[in-house]
Scaffold this motif. Structure first.
Motif, PDB file in Angstrom:
ATOM      1  N   GLN A 206       0.884  -1.041   0.231  1.00 25.39           N
ATOM      2  CA  GLN A 206      -0.040  -0.150   0.036  1.00 25.39           C
ATOM      3  C   GLN A 206       0.720   1.573  -0.085  1.00 25.39           C
ATOM      4  O   GLN A 206       0.426   2.392   0.292  1.00 25.39           O
ATOM      5  N   GLY A 207       2.112   1.052  -0.373  1.00 22.70           N
ATOM      6  CA  GLY A 207       3.085   2.179  -0.328  1.00 22.70           C
ATOM      7  C   GLY A 207       3.453   2.708  -1.812  1.00 22.70           C
ATOM      8  O   GLY A 207       2.609   2.649  -2.611  1.00 22.70           O
TER       9      GLY A 207
ATOM     10  N   GLY B 140      -8.555  17.547  -4.375  1.00 24.33           N
ATOM     11  CA  GLY B 140      -8.648  16.909  -2.743  1.00 24.33           C
ATOM     12  C   GLY B 140      -8.588  15.425  -2.656  1.00 24.33           C
ATOM     13  O   GLY B 140      -8.575  14.746  -1.624  1.00 24.33           O
ATOM     14  N   GLU B 141      -8.316  14.796  -3.608  1.00 23.00           N
ATOM     15  CA  GLU B 141      -8.405  13.030  -3.517  1.00 23.00           C
ATOM     16  C   GLU B 141      -6.694  12.717  -3.884  1.00 23.00           C
ATOM     17  O   GLU B 141      -6.337  13.182  -4.968  1.00 23.00           O
ATOM     18  N   MET B 142      -6.211  11.911  -3.223  1.00 22.27           N
ATOM     19  CA  MET B 142      -4.982  11.248  -3.230  1.00 22.27           C
ATOM     20  C   MET B 142      -5.081  10.343  -4.555  1.00 22.27           C
ATOM     21  O   MET B 142      -5.957   9.590  -4.609  1.00 22.27           O
TER      22      MET B 142
ATOM     23  N   ALA C 275       7.887  13.509  -7.657  1.00 20.25           N
ATOM     24  CA  ALA C 275       8.908  12.275  -7.450  1.00 20.25           C
ATOM     25  C   ALA C 275       7.733  11.206  -7.108  1.00 20.25           C
ATOM     26  O   ALA C 275       6.614  11.410  -6.696  1.00 20.25           O
ATOM     27  N   ARG C 276       8.302   9.835  -7.305  1.00 16.80           N
ATOM     28  CA  ARG C 276       7.631   8.587  -6.932  1.00 16.80           C
ATOM     29  C   ARG C 276       6.952   8.801  -5.502  1.00 16.80           C
ATOM     30  O   ARG C 276       5.921   8.243  -5.170  1.00 16.80           O
ATOM     31  N   SER C 277       7.602   9.230  -4.727  1.00 16.64           N
ATOM     32  CA  SER C 277       7.541   9.325  -3.048  1.00 16.64           C
ATOM     33  C   SER C 277       6.528  10.466  -2.834  1.00 16.64           C
ATOM     34  O   SER C 277       5.850  10.683  -1.577  1.00 16.64           O
ATOM     35  N   ASP C 278       6.365  11.532  -3.760  1.00 14.61           N
ATOM     36  CA  ASP C 278       5.583  12.490  -3.289  1.00 14.61           C
ATOM     37  C   ASP C 278       4.044  12.260  -3.485  1.00 14.61           C
ATOM     38  O   ASP C 278       3.670  11.624  -4.173  1.00 14.61           O
TER      39      ASP C 278
ATOM     40  N   GLY D 211       2.358   8.052  -3.429  1.00 15.90           N
ATOM     41  CA  GLY D 211       3.514   9.032  -2.564  1.00 15.90           C
ATOM     42  C   GLY D 211       2.747   8.991  -1.198  1.00 15.90           C
ATOM     43  O   GLY D 211       1.569   9.093  -0.762  1.00 15.90           O
ATOM     44  N   VAL D 212       3.735   9.403  -0.353  1.00 16.21           N
ATOM     45  CA  VAL D 212       3.747   9.526   1.067  1.00 16.21           C
ATOM     46  C   VAL D 212       4.049  10.917   1.649  1.00 16.21           C
ATOM     47  O   VAL D 212       3.839  11.333   2.887  1.00 16.21           O
TER      48      VAL D 212
END
Length: 770
Positions: A61-62, A533-535, A524-527, A552-553
Motif C-alpha cells: 500500500q506504499g 482533494g483526492e490522493m 517524484a514517486r514518493s511525493d 506517494g507519502v
C-alpha cells in the motif's frame, strides 16, 4: 557573480581527488550497506521524513522505488526494509529538503554549473519551479506553468512537420503518464519516441520478440525458489539490483546452484551478508556463486557455444538424453541447422575465445547436464555489444536445448534497469509501434495515428545533428549523459530550437541545451499527488510483468510541482487546442479515467482499476511463460538461431574497454564517490587493468593516462584517468559510466537494436599531459 563565455561543458571536468584504493570486497550488503543508506537518508531528509518514507517504499500500500525494476515478493514483504542500499539512496535524492528555484539560478550561470561534476550538479536539491532559458541567455529564470506550455506550443506548432520534434521517456515515468504521453505525441503526429530502453535492453526486446514471440522475460520471482541452476551473465546485482541477492540466497537454501559469468569479480556475485538476518548482522555471509567464469569482454558467445558443444558431445558419447528431445521436437524449429553449425566448433578454440579455462567450462556443463530447471539472467554486459541481439539468441539456444522454458523454475530473465522501463514499452512508448496497436488507438479515440516509424535514441541524436529534429522534449532522464559520443551529442543538442526536460533535480542535460530551454519540475514517486482533494495512485510494471499501484507519502517540497500526467494533459490542451479529439480534462481530473481507457487499448489490463488496487498487483499475460509461443515466422514454435562468433582484432597497443557503474551510482545519478566493493574511494576517473598489461605497457599503478581511439578517422579522448591494477582478464579494461561515454562513437551500435556498444570499445592509452 562570475560570467563564463565558453560553451557549457558537456563532460565532467578534468581533475582528480584524493584517490584511495583498498582490497575489493568478497561479499555484498551487510550492516555496512545499512549504515551507508541511513547516512544518505539523514543527510538529505533530516531523518524522520526519509525514515518514515522508507517504511512505505515497496510495500503493497506504499510507493514503488524509483530505482531498479527488480520485483517485490508476491507474498509477505519485510515490514522493516523491503528496499536496498541504493533504493534508500534514490529515496534520499528525491525526498531531500533542499530545493532550488529562481534565486539559485540567478546566482549560478549555466556555464558555471556545467563546470561542476555530475554529482555536484545533482546535489543542489529539488527543482522548485518551472525555469526558462531565453535565446542568448546565460541564466535560467522563473516562468509560469502557462507560460512554459505556451512557449512549447509555439515551437511545436511552428514546425514544418511533427517529425521535426522528438519525445524522450525515462524509465521512471508511470504507466498512466506514459500512456498519456504517447497518446499526445501520436495525436500531435509523430512516432519519434526514443526511450531509455533504446540505450539498455533494446537488444533483449528485439531478440526475444524474434525468438519466442515476446520481448520480455518469462520467469517470476517464485521460479527462483524452484530452480536447479541460475546462470547470471553480464550483470552485477550487488550494485545494480541489490534486492536480487535476497532471492539468490533463498534459491541457494532451496538447493539451487549459481554460475556467475562476468569479466570482473563482483562482490555481489561472490557472497551476501543479509542484514535482515541474525547471521548477516553478525557478519556471516552466504556463498552465492558455485562457479565463477571470468570471461573476456564479449567472450560470452564463445562460452555459451563451448557449453553447448560439451553437452552435445557428451550426449553423443554416452547416448544419454542430455537435450530435451521432446521439447525440441514439439516446440522448436531449426534445431538441425543449429546442430550442423555447432559441430563445426572446437571446444579448445571456443575456450580460448571466451578467455575461460576449458576445465571450468566443463564444470559448468557438468552442472547443467542432468538439469532442466534452469534460469538465465542477464543485463547490460550482454545487451550493449555489437552482437547483443545474437548473444541473447544464444542464451535462448541453451535454454531450448534443455527444455528450460515454459515450466516452473525455468526460463529467461532479463533484469531491467529503471523501475518502469518495461511498463513504458507496454504503454506503447515505442518508435516502431505495431499496426494492431495503432489500429486500436484509432478505434478508441477516433484519430488516425502516424504509421511511419520514428526515431530511436541514436537516430534522434543524428537527426538533431542534421537539424531534422528541432524540438526535443524529455520526460525525465539525463539524455546527454546517458547516450554515447558525448561531444557529438552535445553538438546535436545545441542545434535545437528548443529543449525541454521534465525533471525532479538538476542534471547536465539542462546545461547543454537548445537555443531556448525549459526545465519543468515534477513530482517524484514518493511525493503525494493530490487532485481535487483526492490522493491519486499510479502504477508500474516490474521486470517480471507484475503491475502494482504506487502512492506517494511525502509532502512535496514545493507547491509549484506538477505530476507528469498533468504536465502531459496541460501540454496537449495547449498544443492541440481545438483540433484534439481526446478529453484531456477528464484524464487530468482523476487517474482512474486514464486506467479506464488503458484497458480498452492495451491487452491484459481488463478491470485495471480493480486489479491494480489488489495488494501486490497483478501479472500481465505472458504466453511463453506457459509454453505458448507466437513468433511471427514460426507460429507456435521457438527458433534456434545460428550466430557467428564475434571477432575483435586488436593492435598491440589496443585494449577492450567496458563501462561499469560504481556502487554509489544508479544510471547517470551519482550518489557519492565510494565504490567500496571494488576498493575505490573518493574518485571516479580510474581505469581498471590487469597487472600484466600495466607492466607490458611500461606503466605502473597510480599512473595518470589519457584514453583515446580513432574510430572512423576521428580521435575521441577521455583525459586524466588513474590506472588501478585489478582482477580482470588480460587486454580488458573497465571504466565508470558516463565519464567514458565520449569514447563510444555514435555509429558504434548493436546490430538490429541500434543500442550503443557501451560495453565494448577499443581504446589506447598514453601518459597524461597536463
Amino acid at each position: 557573480m562570475s560570467e563564463r563565455t565558453e560553451l557549457p561543458s558537456a563532460e565532467n571536468p578534468e581533475g582528480l581527488l584524493d584517490l584511495k584504493v583498498t582490497e575489493p570486497y568478497k561479499w555484498a550488503a551487510g550492516m555496512t550497506a545499512v549504515g551507508a543508506a541511513m547516512a544518505d537518508i539523514f543527510e538529505e531528509t533530516g531523518g524522520p521524513r526519509g525514515v518514515g518514507a522508507l517504511f512505505k517504499m515497496n510495500q503493497k500500500q506504499g510507493f514503488d522505488c524509483s530505482s531498479c525494476a527488480w520485483p517485490d515478493p508476491d507474498d509477505d514483504r519485510s515490514p522493516v526494509a523491503e528496499y536496498c542500499e541504493n533504493g534508500a539512496k534514490a529515496l534520499a535524492e528525491e525526498a531531500t529538503l533542499k530545493k532550488i528555484g529562481g534565486e539559485f539560478f540567478a546566482k549560478n550561470s549555466v556555464a558555471d554549473l556545467a563546470h561542476q561534476t555530475d554529482m555536484e550538479i545533482g546535489k543542489h536539491g529539488r527543482i522548485a519551479e518551472p525555469m526558462y532559458l531565453p535565446k542568448g541567455g546565460t541564466y535560467y529564470q522563473p516562468i509560469s506553468w502557462d507560460g512554459a506550455f505556451t512557449k512549447i506550443a509555439e515551437h511545436l506548432n511552428g514546425l514544418d512537420s511533427p517529425n521535426e520534434a522528438a519525445f524522450y521517456t525515462s524509465g521512471r515515468t508511470s504507466n498512466e503518464a506514459s500512456f498519456l504521453y504517447q497518446l499526445f505525441v501520436r495525436e500531435y503526429g509523430t512516432n519519434n519516441m526514443p526511450d531509455c530502453s533504446n540505450l539498455c535492453h533494446e537488444s533483449t526486446s528485439v531478440a526475444l520478440a524474434e525468438a519466442i514471440g515476446m520481448g520480455k522475460g518469462t520467469v517470476t520471482l517464485n521460479d527462483f525458489y524452484e530452480t536447479d541452476v541460475i546462470i547470471i551473465m553480464g550483470q552485477n546485482p550487488g550494485t545494480n539490483h541489490p534486492r536480487m541477492l535476497t532471492a539468490l540466497e533463498k534459491a541457494k537454501k532451496s538447493g539451487s546452484k549459481i554460475i556467475a559469468i562476468n569479466p570482473l569479480k563482483e562482490a555481489g556475485l561472490i557472497a551476501f551478508k543479509n542484514p535482515q538476518t541474525t547471521k548477516g548482522v553478525l557478519g556471516m555471509s552466504t556463498k552465492l556463486a558455485d562457479l565463477y567464469l571470468q570471461v573476456k569482454i564479449n567472450g560470452d558467445m564463445a562460452l555459451l557455444k563451448a557449453i553447448e558443444k560439451l553437452l552435445y558431445d557428451y550426449e553423443k558419447e554416452t547416448l544419454l538424453e542430455i537435450f530435451d528431445s521432446t521439447f525440441i521436437e514439439n516446440k522448436t524449429v531449426f534445431y538441425d541447422q543449429f546442430i550442423e553449425d555447432l559441430e563445426k566448433y572446437d571446444v579448445n578454440e571456443l575456450a580460448e575465445a571466451a578467455g575461460v579455462p576449458l576445465g571450468q567450462i566443463q564444470e559448468a556443463a557438468d552442472m547443467l547436464k542432468h538439469k532442466s530447471r534452469i534460469i538465465v539472467c542477464w543485463a547490460m554486459g550482454i545487451t550493449q555489444h555489437k552482437n547483443g541481439v545474437a548473444q541473447i539468441k544464444e542464451i535462448v539456444n541453451l535454454v531450448l536445448l534443455k527444455g528450460a522454458l515454459g515450466k516452473p523454475g525455468a526460463g529467461l530473465c532479463p533484469v531491467r534497469g529503471h523501475s518502469n522501463v518495461q511498463g513504458n514499452r507496454t504503454m506503447m512508448i515505442y518508435d516502431k509501434p505495431y499496426e494492431k496497436q495503432l489500429d486500436k488507438l484509432k478505434e478508441v479515440f477516433g484519430f488516425e495515428p502516424p504509421r511511419e516509424h520514428g526515431y530511436d535514441a541514436v537516430d534522434t541524436i543524428k537527426a538533431m545533428h542534421q537539424r531534422k529534429v528541432k524540438v526535443f522534449f524529455a520526460m525525465g532522464g539525463n539524455f546527454l549523459s546517458a547516450t554515447s559520443d558525448t561531444m557529438y551529442t552535445a553538438e546535436a543538442m545545441r542545434k535545437l530550437k528548443l529543449s525541454v526536460h521534465v525533471s525532479t533535480k538538476l542534471n547536465r542535460s539542462h546545461l547543454v541545451h537548445g537555443e531556448e530551454a525549459l526545465i519543468l519540475p515534477t513530482l517524484a514517486r514518493s511525493d503525494k499527488d493530490v487532485i481535487n482533494g483526492e490522493m491519486q495512485i499510479v502504477s508500474c510494471e516490474n521486470s517480471m510483468g507484475v503491475v502494482q499501484q504506487s502512492k506517494g507519502v511525502l509532502q512535496p517540497v514545493s507547491d509549484h510541482l506538477m505530476s507528469e500526467s498533468l504536465i502531459v494533459c496541460n501540454l496537449a490542451k495547449k498544443v492541440l487546442a481545438d483540433r484534439t479529439v481526446v478529453n484531456w480534462d477528464l484524464y487530468a481530473s482523476h487517474y482512474d479515467h486514464v486506467r479506464d481507457v488503458i484497458e480498452k487499448v492495451i491487452p491484459g489490463f481488463e478491470e485495471y482499476n480493480k486489479k491494480v488496487r489488489i495488494p501486490g498487483g497483478f501479472y500481465l499475460p505472458n504466453a511463453p511463460r506457459h509454453g505458448d509461443f507466437e513468433t511471427d515466422e514460426t507460429p507456435g514454435k521457438v527458433q534456434f538461431t545460428v550466430s557467428k562468433l564475434p571477432e575483435h582484432p586488436m593492435a598491440a597497443d589496443e585494449y577492450m574497454m567496458t563501462s561499469i557503474r560504481s556502487h554509489d551510482q544508479f544510471n547517470t545519478t551519482i550518489y557519492g564517490l565510494e565504490d567500496r566493493y571494488r576498493g575505490i574511494h573518493n574518485e571516479r576517473r580510474v581505469i581498471f587493468m590487469n597487472h600484466k598489461d600495466i607492466e607490458k605497457a611500461g606503466f605502473k599503478t597510480g599512473d595518470k593516462v589519457d584514453l583515446y581511439n580513432n574510430y572512423g578517422g576521428i580521435e575521441r579522448s577521455a583525459r586524466l584517468f588513474v590506472i588501478v591494477a585489478y582482477d580482470i582478464p588480460e587486454r580488458c579494461t573497465a571504466t565508470y559510466y558516463p565519464e567514458t561515454n565520449v569514447l563510444v562513437p555514435i555509429d558504434s551500435v548493436a546490430e538490429k537494436s541500434n543500442t550503443p556498444t557501451t560495453k565494448l570499445i577499443m581504446i589506447k592509452l598514453r601518459p597524461h599531459q597536463a
